[in-house]
Design an enzyme around this catalytic site. Sequence first.
Site, PDB file in Angstrom:
ATOM      1  N   PHE A 191       0.833  -1.205   0.000  1.00  0.00           N
ATOM      2  CA  PHE A 191       0.000   0.000   0.000  1.00  0.00           C
ATOM      3  C   PHE A 191       0.871   1.260   0.000  1.00  0.00           C
ATOM      4  CE2 PHE A 191      -1.981   3.488   2.223  1.00  0.00           C
ATOM      5  CZ  PHE A 191      -3.212   3.582   1.595  1.00  0.00           C
ATOM      6  N   HIS A 192       0.475   2.261  -0.774  1.00  0.00           N
ATOM      7  CA  HIS A 192       1.163   3.557  -0.767  1.00  0.00           C
ATOM      8  C   HIS A 192       0.227   4.646  -1.273  1.00  0.00           C
ATOM      9  CE1 HIS A 192       1.928   1.631  -4.653  1.00  0.00           C
ATOM     10  NE2 HIS A 192       1.989   2.842  -5.177  1.00  0.00           N
ATOM     11  N   LEU A 193       0.475   5.850  -0.829  1.00  0.00           N
ATOM     12  CA  LEU A 193      -0.288   7.033  -1.213  1.00  0.00           C
ATOM     13  C   LEU A 193       0.637   7.957  -1.997  1.00  0.00           C
ATOM     14  CD1 LEU A 193      -2.655   9.083   0.995  1.00  0.00           C
ATOM     15  CD2 LEU A 193      -0.729  10.239  -0.061  1.00  0.00           C
TER      16      LEU A 193
END
Length: 158
Positions: A119-121
């Site tokens: 997961f990453h933003l």
Amino acid sequence: MKNIWAPWRIAYIQESSQENGCFLCNAFQDNQDKKHLVIYRGKECFCILNRYPYNSGHLMITPNKHKADISDLTDEEMLEIMKLTRDMKETLMKIMKPEGFNIGINLGKSAGAGLAGHFHLHIVPRWGGDTNFMPVISDVKVIPQSLEDVHKEFKKYW
């Protein structure tokens, strides 16, 4: 299509094709922040420049642990991701003075996630006119600042 000479990109191509496992986990575990373009390490999450940016200053905020989905994150990880989003946006304002931002999450390969397993933003600074004829006519995006220079600027604040 015309070719544009960019010999500096070969290091990125060769490095990414030789990397085993998750590049975010590797960057976190290796502790060589300059090499991996890590900007900040927090208790639960870290910030890293995108090696293939849409614009100068394009960065990602990600949990320290390998978790694929937002549903897998603890409350502490979620809170730190959002605080870092705010703080990195403010740092980008000081460093680059963008006129706007794209801030987003791609969950799953079908949604555009290049790395679906961690997961990453994304935070992408934007300026009026940063989308021009080059991507449309030439299938080329021009990034005017080196990743190393952007990393140095962030390190002044973090």
